[in-house]
Write a protein that holds these residues in place. Structure first.
Motif, short mmCIF file in Angstrom:
data_model
loop_
_atom_site.label_atom_id
_atom_site.label_comp_id
_atom_site.label_asym_id
_atom_site.label_seq_id
_atom_site.Cartn_x
_atom_site.Cartn_y
_atom_site.Cartn_z
N ALA A 214 0.82 -1.21 0.00
CA ALA A 214 0.00 0.00 0.00
C ALA A 214 0.86 1.26 0.00
O ALA A 214 0.33 2.35 0.18
N THR A 215 2.16 1.13 -0.21
CA THR A 215 3.03 2.32 -0.20
C THR A 215 2.60 3.34 -1.24
O THR A 215 2.50 4.55 -0.96
N LEU A 216 2.33 2.91 -2.47
CA LEU A 216 1.92 3.85 -3.51
C LEU A 216 0.54 4.42 -3.21
O LEU A 216 0.26 5.59 -3.54
N SER A 217 -0.35 3.63 -2.60
CA SER A 217 -1.64 4.15 -2.18
C SER A 217 -1.46 5.27 -1.18
O SER A 217 -2.12 6.32 -1.26
N TYR A 218 -0.57 5.08 -0.22
CA TYR A 218 -0.34 6.09 0.80
C TYR A 218 0.33 7.33 0.20
O TYR A 218 0.05 8.45 0.64
N ALA A 219 1.21 7.16 -0.77
CA ALA A 219 1.79 8.31 -1.44
C ALA A 219 0.71 9.13 -2.13
O ALA A 219 0.71 10.37 -2.09
N ASP A 220 -0.23 8.44 -2.76
CA ASP A 220 -1.36 9.09 -3.42
C ASP A 220 -2.23 9.81 -2.40
O ASP A 220 -2.61 10.98 -2.57
N LEU A 221 -2.55 9.13 -1.30
CA LEU A 221 -3.41 9.70 -0.26
C LEU A 221 -2.77 10.90 0.41
O LEU A 221 -3.42 11.94 0.63
N ALA A 222 -1.49 10.80 0.77
CA ALA A 222 -0.82 11.89 1.47
C ALA A 222 -0.76 13.14 0.59
O ALA A 222 -0.95 14.27 1.08
N THR A 223 -0.49 12.95 -0.70
CA THR A 223 -0.46 14.09 -1.61
C THR A 223 -1.84 14.74 -1.69
O THR A 223 -1.97 15.98 -1.69
N GLU A 224 -2.87 13.91 -1.74
CA GLU A 224 -4.24 14.44 -1.81
C GLU A 224 -4.59 15.22 -0.56
O GLU A 224 -5.18 16.31 -0.63
N VAL A 225 -4.23 14.69 0.59
CA VAL A 225 -4.50 15.38 1.85
C VAL A 225 -3.82 16.74 1.88
O VAL A 225 -4.44 17.76 2.23
N GLN A 226 -2.55 16.78 1.50
CA GLN A 226 -1.83 18.05 1.52
C GLN A 226 -2.43 19.04 0.53
O GLN A 226 -2.60 20.23 0.85
N GLN A 227 -2.78 18.59 -0.65
CA GLN A 227 -3.32 19.49 -1.67
C GLN A 227 -4.67 20.07 -1.27
O GLN A 227 -5.07 21.12 -1.78
N HIS A 228 -5.39 19.39 -0.38
CA HIS A 228 -6.69 19.88 0.07
C HIS A 228 -6.62 20.55 1.44
O HIS A 228 -7.64 20.70 2.12
N GLY A 229 -5.42 20.93 1.84
CA GLY A 229 -5.26 21.72 3.05
C GLY A 229 -5.17 20.95 4.34
O GLY A 229 -5.16 21.56 5.42
N GLY A 230 -5.11 19.63 4.28
CA GLY A 230 -4.95 18.85 5.50
C GLY A 230 -3.55 18.94 6.04
O GLY A 230 -2.58 19.16 5.29
N ASP A 231 -3.42 18.80 7.35
CA ASP A 231 -2.08 18.83 7.95
C ASP A 231 -1.73 17.53 8.66
O ASP A 231 -0.67 17.42 9.27
N GLY A 232 -2.62 16.54 8.59
CA GLY A 232 -2.30 15.28 9.23
C GLY A 232 -3.26 14.17 8.83
O GLY A 232 -4.38 14.43 8.37
N MET A 233 -2.81 12.93 9.01
CA MET A 233 -3.60 11.75 8.68
C MET A 233 -3.81 10.91 9.93
O MET A 233 -2.88 10.73 10.73
N VAL A 234 -5.02 10.39 10.07
CA VAL A 234 -5.35 9.49 11.17
C VAL A 234 -5.46 8.09 10.58
O VAL A 234 -6.27 7.85 9.68
N ASP A 235 -4.65 7.17 11.08
CA ASP A 235 -4.61 5.81 10.55
C ASP A 235 -5.14 4.85 11.60
O ASP A 235 -4.70 4.88 12.76
N ALA A 236 -6.07 3.99 11.22
CA ALA A 236 -6.72 3.07 12.16
C ALA A 236 -6.00 1.75 12.26
O ALA A 236 -6.62 0.71 12.49
N LEU A 237 -4.67 1.75 12.12
CA LEU A 237 -3.87 0.55 12.33
C LEU A 237 -3.49 0.43 13.80
O LEU A 237 -3.48 1.42 14.53
N GLY A 238 -3.14 -0.76 14.23
CA GLY A 238 -2.55 -0.94 15.54
C GLY A 238 -3.30 -1.83 16.49
O GLY A 238 -2.72 -2.33 17.47
N SER A 239 -4.60 -2.08 16.27
CA SER A 239 -5.36 -2.87 17.23
C SER A 239 -5.08 -4.37 17.12
O SER A 239 -5.29 -5.11 18.09
N ASP A 240 -4.62 -4.84 15.97
CA ASP A 240 -4.36 -6.28 15.81
C ASP A 240 -3.31 -6.79 16.79
O ASP A 240 -3.33 -7.97 17.15
N HIS A 241 -2.41 -5.91 17.22
CA HIS A 241 -1.35 -6.33 18.13
C HIS A 241 -1.92 -6.88 19.43
O HIS A 241 -1.38 -7.85 19.99
#
Length: 499
Positions: A214-241
């Protein structure tokens, strides 16, 4: 469109400095500033780590793509020396308290309320410094539960769902969740060429490298977030641990197939096999050991990696599993083994978000990686609220969602942030082939592999391997020294082999 990435000869005064980075997602932010000089070429590439990427799509922690940089994800103590004798301790091995729930609705409701409060606290703490957060919303259980907490604590958050393929379409699920919760929702359709261009644009600023699928997906998403004025991403990973992910019949079948065999590559070119993804996947599984099969995707076999290098390097990559061997041997069930795999996979799963966020000057947070929430689930939540009858996972999260939706809205099987692998091969083959020609000093066999498989990339099995090359080669090219010999055994001091 250019297929060339400039590599310039630079001073390497700091190339021998040992660097360690604490990348634990349980801290408020990761400090990559010790790597700032390395972004300008002051480091030796680690050839075994490149082999890791091709064999498994990620670098075995605590190693990194650089020889003298180690990264402490979960299981590694950042205060210890991780260079000479790295030690891994499975952080969730013996910490779960065995509890049984009273059989009454009031107790279950109380658990759900406590979970909701702790998740809301985790969200508030994680997002406290964000002006315009965006939730990466897959439409699955974790992101749905996260969206419920976000709607209460940060209703200004925008939900962003990525549609990367047609196998599972979670857009309608995610949209209905956001609408019910009163959150703004956006959809980004995968365009492989656009995503790849965005990745190439940011890679000079990426501190480290993973080839997660999903690296290229995240590159796409991060660029989109920045271009639309976002300053951060919330990722729902981590509960499987700490919630775990029970094994099902398919997982047991794949474990039985994993035999560490070495098959001739010609088997994959037989008429009935070469165009059949499932047969190729099954044959590839025969070449893996049981633990490696927990890692996602189709990857290069050991023999293929050796052929790409022109010499035997795969054994050195495989040797890195010894760091985890004692903890794997101590696991008392296959389910625990799988959670150990999830812990190892924290490196690519969360690393990709950290690396692209750094490149785009964004923050990325993981509210599920909140110590009070984790510890409460480990010590206070009864076992049957974690895994239910029949191997139903994350029972407590399901109850949390059910309190807000009459029907559980998430899809039964989903592909979070899938990427159009075959589309990438169709659109960017010539570009990646040019990168392969320019990196032949390290990987002399890659052009030949591409030539041989050019007309087989409509099979997702081969397209997955193309993806690994597409992500890895340009990053290497941007960091390679100008004068690198043509034989992998005799790489200059800037790319000297290390185990």
């Amino acid at each position: 469109m250019t297929s060339s990435i400039t590599s310039q000869k630079r001073p390497h005064a700091s190339s021998r400095a040992r660097i360690q980075v604490n990348a634990s997602p349980y801290q408020s932010a990761v400090d990559f500033s010790p790597l700032d000089e390395l972004e300008h070429g002051n480091a030796s590439l680690d050839l075994v780590s490149i082999a890791d990427l091709l064999r498994n799509s990620f670098v075995y922690p605590p190693h990194s793509i650089y020889r003298n940089v180690k990264v402490a994800f979960s299981g590694f103590d950042p205060s210890k020396d991780l260079h000479d004798h790295p030690s891994f301790h499975f952080p969730f091995g013996s910490t779960r308290t065995k509890l049984h729930a009273p059989s009454n609705d009031a107790y279950s409701a109380s658990l759900t309320q406590t979970y909701h409060r702790l998740l809301c606290d985790a969200v508030k703490r994680s997002l406290s410094d964000m002006r315009a957060p965006w939730l990466l919303q897959s439409g699955g259980k974790d992101s749905t539960s996260m969206a419920i907490a976000i709607a209460e604590t940060r209703p200004d958050t925008t939900c962003l769902t990525y549609l990367g393929g047609t196998e599972e379409n979670e857009v309608e699920s995610a949209r209905s969740i956001a609408k019910k919760l009163g959150l703004r929702h956006e959809v980004l359709m995968c365009d492989p060429g656009r995503a790849y261009d965005r990745y190439l644009a940011m890679l000079p600023r990426m501190p480290l490298l993973t080839a997660d699928f999903a690296t290229l997906s995240y590159a796409d998403l991060a660029t989109e977030v920045q271009q639309h004025g976002g300053d951060g991403m919330v990722d729902a990973l981590g509960s499987d641990h700490y919630f775990g992910s029970p094994l099902h019949s398919k997982d047991h079948m794949l474990a039985m197939l994993s035999r560490s065999l070495r098959l001739p590559s010609s088997v994959f070119h037989l008429p009935l096999i070469k165009n059949n993804f499932k047969l190729c996947f099954a044959l590839a599984t025969l070449q893996m050991n049981k633990f490696e099969r927990y890692f996602p995707g189709s990857r290069f076999s050991d023999a293929e990696v050796d052929a790409l290098y022109g010499w035997n390097i795969s054994a050195k990559s495989r040797q890195r599993m010894e760091t985890f061997r004692a903890e794997i041997a101590a696991a008392d069930s296959a389910d625990v083994e799988r959670i150990i795999a999830f812990t190892i996979l924290e490196s690519p799963a969360m690393g990709k978000g950290m690396y692209v966020a750094k490149a785009m000057s964004l923050r990325v947070v993981y509210p599920y990686c909140n110590a009070p929430l984790r510890d409460w689930i480990l010590h206070q939540v009864p076992d049957d609220q974690v895994v239910g009858a029949g191997g139903v996972n994350k029972v407590l999260i399901r109850r949390h969602i059910a309190e807000h939706f009459n029907e559980l809205p998430y899809v039964r099987t989903k592909g979070s942030f899938r990427f159009d692998l075959r589309g990438l091969a169709r659109q960017r083959f010539n570009q990646v082939y040019a990168f392969a020609q320019q990196t032949r000093a390290i990987l002399p066999g890659v052009p030949r592999w591409l030539e041989t498989h050019r007309h087989r990339l409509d099979n997702k099995y081969f397209a997955s391997k193309f993806y690994l090359l597409a992500v890895t080669l340009p990053w290497l090219l941007s960091r390679m020294p100008l004068h690198t010999p043509n034989r992998g055994r005799e790489v200059s001091t800037e790319t000297t082999l290390t185990s």
